[in-house]
Design a protein around this motif. Sequence first.
Motif, PDB file in Angstrom:
ATOM      1  N   CYS A 101      43.771  30.300  29.078  1.00 41.37           N
ATOM      2  CA  CYS A 101      43.547  31.080  30.298  1.00 41.37           C
ATOM      3  C   CYS A 101      42.681  32.310  30.076  1.00 41.37           C
ATOM      4  CB  CYS A 101      44.886  31.494  30.897  1.00 41.37           C
ATOM      5  SG  CYS A 101      46.025  30.131  31.163  1.00 41.37           S
ATOM      6  N   PRO A 102      41.504  32.168  29.454  1.00 42.98           N
ATOM      7  CA  PRO A 102      40.645  33.350  29.272  1.00 42.98           C
ATOM      8  C   PRO A 102      40.090  33.830  30.604  1.00 42.98           C
ATOM      9  CG  PRO A 102      39.444  31.361  28.692  1.00 42.98           C
ATOM     10  CD  PRO A 102      40.863  30.938  28.963  1.00 42.98           C
ATOM     11  N   THR A 103      39.961  35.133  30.755  1.00 38.34           N
ATOM     12  CA  THR A 103      39.395  35.713  31.974  1.00 38.34           C
ATOM     13  C   THR A 103      38.277  36.675  31.613  1.00 38.34           C
ATOM     14  OG1 THR A 103      40.953  37.559  31.984  1.00 38.34           O
ATOM     15  CG2 THR A 103      41.617  35.570  33.164  1.00 38.34           C
ATOM     16  N   GLN A 104      37.473  36.981  32.593  1.00 41.12           N
ATOM     17  CA  GLN A 104      36.448  38.002  32.413  1.00 41.12           C
ATOM     18  C   GLN A 104      37.142  39.369  32.349  1.00 41.12           C
ATOM     19  OE1 GLN A 104      33.059  37.433  31.971  1.00 41.12           O
ATOM     20  NE2 GLN A 104      33.865  35.356  31.748  1.00 41.12           N
ATOM     21  N   PRO A 105      36.483  40.391  31.808  1.00 43.22           N
ATOM     22  CA  PRO A 105      37.150  41.694  31.671  1.00 43.22           C
ATOM     23  C   PRO A 105      37.372  42.385  33.010  1.00 43.22           C
ATOM     24  CG  PRO A 105      34.846  41.849  31.030  1.00 43.22           C
ATOM     25  CD  PRO A 105      35.130  40.402  31.215  1.00 43.22           C
ATOM     26  N   PRO A 106      38.504  43.069  33.171  1.00 42.87           N
ATOM     27  CA  PRO A 106      38.689  43.905  34.353  1.00 42.87           C
ATOM     28  C   PRO A 106      37.674  45.042  34.325  1.00 42.87           C
ATOM     29  CG  PRO A 106      40.412  44.311  32.742  1.00 42.87           C
ATOM     30  CD  PRO A 106      39.647  43.130  32.258  1.00 42.87           C
ATOM     31  N   GLU A 107      37.354  45.555  35.492  1.00 46.63           N
ATOM     32  CA  GLU A 107      36.281  46.551  35.610  1.00 46.63           C
ATOM     33  C   GLU A 107      36.767  47.700  36.489  1.00 46.63           C
ATOM     34  OE1 GLU A 107      31.433  46.216  36.269  1.00 46.63           O
ATOM     35  OE2 GLU A 107      32.785  44.648  36.982  1.00 46.63           O
ATOM     36  N   LEU A 108      36.493  48.926  36.051  1.00 48.85           N
ATOM     37  CA  LEU A 108      36.975  50.094  36.768  1.00 48.85           C
ATOM     38  C   LEU A 108      35.857  51.092  37.035  1.00 48.85           C
ATOM     39  CD1 LEU A 108      39.710  51.712  37.625  1.00 48.85           C
ATOM     40  CD2 LEU A 108      39.186  53.031  35.585  1.00 48.85           C
ATOM     41  N   TRP A 109      35.865  51.649  38.250  1.00 45.60           N
ATOM     42  CA  TRP A 109      35.026  52.791  38.610  1.00 45.60           C
ATOM     43  C   TRP A 109      35.995  53.888  39.042  1.00 45.60           C
ATOM     44  CZ3 TRP A 109      34.238  47.797  39.797  1.00 45.60           C
ATOM     45  CH2 TRP A 109      32.997  47.217  39.525  1.00 45.60           C
ATOM     46  N   ARG A 110      35.909  55.078  38.456  1.00 45.52           N
ATOM     47  CA  ARG A 110      36.814  56.143  38.868  1.00 45.52           C
ATOM     48  C   ARG A 110      36.094  57.486  38.821  1.00 45.52           C
ATOM     49  NH1 ARG A 110      38.876  60.438  35.129  1.00 45.52           N
ATOM     50  NH2 ARG A 110      38.691  59.596  33.045  1.00 45.52           N
ATOM     51  N   ALA A 111      36.396  58.325  39.809  1.00 45.69           N
ATOM     52  CA  ALA A 111      35.789  59.646  39.905  1.00 45.69           C
ATOM     53  C   ALA A 111      36.405  60.561  38.869  1.00 45.69           C
ATOM     54  CB  ALA A 111      35.977  60.216  41.305  1.00 45.69           C
ATOM     55  N   ASN A 126      42.306  34.835  37.208  1.00 46.92           N
ATOM     56  CA  ASN A 126      42.897  34.198  36.037  1.00 46.92           C
ATOM     57  C   ASN A 126      43.029  32.711  36.358  1.00 46.92           C
ATOM     58  OD1 ASN A 126      44.960  33.056  34.251  1.00 46.92           O
ATOM     59  ND2 ASN A 126      45.318  35.159  33.596  1.00 46.92           N
ATOM     60  N   PRO A 127      42.473  31.812  35.531  1.00 42.75           N
ATOM     61  CA  PRO A 127      42.479  30.382  35.857  1.00 42.75           C
ATOM     62  C   PRO A 127      43.847  29.726  35.792  1.00 42.75           C
ATOM     63  CG  PRO A 127      41.609  30.726  33.658  1.00 42.75           C
ATOM     64  CD  PRO A 127      41.766  32.083  34.263  1.00 42.75           C
ATOM     65  N   CYS A 128      44.875  30.480  35.394  1.00 44.74           N
ATOM     66  CA  CYS A 128      46.214  29.906  35.270  1.00 44.74           C
ATOM     67  C   CYS A 128      47.246  30.588  36.152  1.00 44.74           C
ATOM     68  CB  CYS A 128      46.677  29.955  33.816  1.00 44.74           C
ATOM     69  SG  CYS A 128      45.645  29.049  32.657  1.00 44.74           S
ATOM     70  N   THR A 139      43.949  33.691  45.563  1.00 44.03           N
ATOM     71  CA  THR A 139      43.487  32.556  44.761  1.00 44.03           C
ATOM     72  C   THR A 139      42.265  32.878  43.910  1.00 44.03           C
ATOM     73  OG1 THR A 139      42.040  31.742  46.530  1.00 44.03           O
ATOM     74  CG2 THR A 139      44.325  30.968  46.546  1.00 44.03           C
ATOM     75  N   GLY A 140      41.692  34.051  44.092  1.00 42.22           N
ATOM     76  CA  GLY A 140      40.490  34.405  43.334  1.00 42.22           C
ATOM     77  C   GLY A 140      40.591  35.807  42.786  1.00 42.22           C
ATOM     78  N   ALA A 141      39.428  36.428  42.556  1.00 43.47           N
ATOM     79  CA  ALA A 141      39.396  37.807  42.070  1.00 43.47           C
ATOM     80  C   ALA A 141      39.943  38.736  43.153  1.00 43.47           C
ATOM     81  CB  ALA A 141      37.971  38.197  41.718  1.00 43.47           C
ATOM     82  N   LEU A 142      40.434  39.891  42.737  1.00 39.74           N
ATOM     83  CA  LEU A 142      40.901  40.865  43.717  1.00 39.74           C
ATOM     84  C   LEU A 142      40.401  42.251  43.341  1.00 39.74           C
ATOM     85  CD1 LEU A 142      43.550  42.728  42.606  1.00 39.74           C
ATOM     86  CD2 LEU A 142      44.566  40.454  42.593  1.00 39.74           C
ATOM     87  N   GLU A 143      40.296  43.094  44.347  1.00 39.63           N
ATOM     88  CA  GLU A 143      39.878  44.477  44.147  1.00 39.63           C
ATOM     89  C   GLU A 143      40.929  45.409  44.720  1.00 39.63           C
ATOM     90  OE1 GLU A 143      35.808  45.704  44.792  1.00 39.63           O
ATOM     91  OE2 GLU A 143      35.218  43.616  45.065  1.00 39.63           O
ATOM     92  N   ILE A 144      41.123  46.527  44.041  1.00 38.25           N
ATOM     93  CA  ILE A 144      42.059  47.553  44.494  1.00 38.25           C
ATOM     94  C   ILE A 144      41.319  48.884  44.515  1.00 38.25           C
ATOM     95  CG2 ILE A 144      44.236  48.744  44.039  1.00 38.25           C
ATOM     96  CD1 ILE A 144      45.068  46.282  42.396  1.00 38.25           C
ATOM     97  N   ILE A 348      37.366  25.137  37.732  1.00 38.38           N
ATOM     98  CA  ILE A 348      37.398  26.582  37.531  1.00 38.38           C
ATOM     99  C   ILE A 348      38.835  27.102  37.454  1.00 38.38           C
ATOM    100  CG2 ILE A 348      35.165  26.966  38.628  1.00 38.38           C
ATOM    101  CD1 ILE A 348      36.649  27.898  41.120  1.00 38.38           C
ATOM    102  N   ARG A 349      39.803  26.215  37.687  1.00 40.27           N
ATOM    103  CA  ARG A 349      41.209  26.588  37.580  1.00 40.27           C
ATOM    104  C   ARG A 349      41.933  25.547  36.740  1.00 40.27           C
ATOM    105  NH1 ARG A 349      44.777  29.933  39.534  1.00 40.27           N
ATOM    106  NH2 ARG A 349      43.312  30.910  40.958  1.00 40.27           N
TER     107      ARG A 349
END
Length: 354
Positions: A101-111, A126-128, A139-144, A348-349
């Motif tokens: 279940c490898p995933t791409q790296p999480p990414e952050l932008w912060r002030a 995450n494919p799993c 079911t896919g990527a999410l942003e917060i 992809i999953r």
Amino acid sequence: MSANDPYEQHRAAFAAELRRVTPKVRTRRRRALALGGASVALACAVTAFVVLAPTTDSRLNVLGEAQAAITASPDSILHFAMTYESTYPLSDADRTTTKECPTQPPELWRATTDGPPRYRLRLPMNPCIVNENAGRIITGALEIAYADRTEKFYAENDGFMLVTTDLPAEADEQLPFIMPGGARMTSGDPKDPVGRIRELLAEGKLTDAGEIQGPRGRTLRRLVGHYTELRGDPKAPKPWPVDVDYRVDAETFAPVTLAVTSKMSVPKDPDRALGPTVHRRITDTARFSTYETIPLTKENEHLLTITPKPGTDVITARDRPATSAQKPSATERARAKKILDAQVNAGIRKRTDW
């Protein structure tokens, strides 16, 4: 992996250690630094490094450049993407899951401005794993995104965004996920994965170990050092040494890898969570695919916010803790299953456990 298994407990304990305030060091501001290139998958992230002869750069210049590269001004956006790995022993089941279940790296932008936090976090799919929130299935990527005690939770692949307003003051302290188990290296600021490095540089505890050859022929600069943690009984803590291996781009001095090694108690048999433990040297490593400082201007404000696509179902509610535990309806499950089945068929999953 269960939140109760030893590896997850190790990650949680690692995240709770050494949250000390980083000294504010005033250094010259550097231009934005982007490392570029694809991130290294967790299953194949271990790379052999060949030590080369040190360059003629002075130690002062090297350490000063490294300090400047990770010191953001108060009017900036810190942007980075990184993966995490550990030599902590895994059970057979967890090792299989990690490999599959490898995933791409999480990414952050912060002030980096003073005051309440403002940030946007992107978590790749995450494919799993399938996530649930407030009765909806992601079911896919999410942003917060978070600002002014309002949290936005956007699932672009599923066409909805959950907006929670009027959060309590404590929400300002509930900082975003950065590196699992990595707060040992944040030194009081979990939004900054190199906070401890900044502190060690300011204290003169890192040494320039010269240039080394990194992946794909890339030249890196290696900084090494160590510090001591106090562990055990708070009334009579014992010192435990921690070794640091920090590698930066030889030209921009932006972070590439950050590894900390120390001896700790781990399960003798990872498949027996309640079995005996032994002391082993464990290395936790962060690998950066991007690390840059961006000016916080009107043109760049959008990096801290989420703009949903037209037609997105936006659900807004005031702070209601019980809402997050709401179970998906039969209609929501049917909708998600259709998407998940299509992802599995497209390759992809891996599976649809939920």
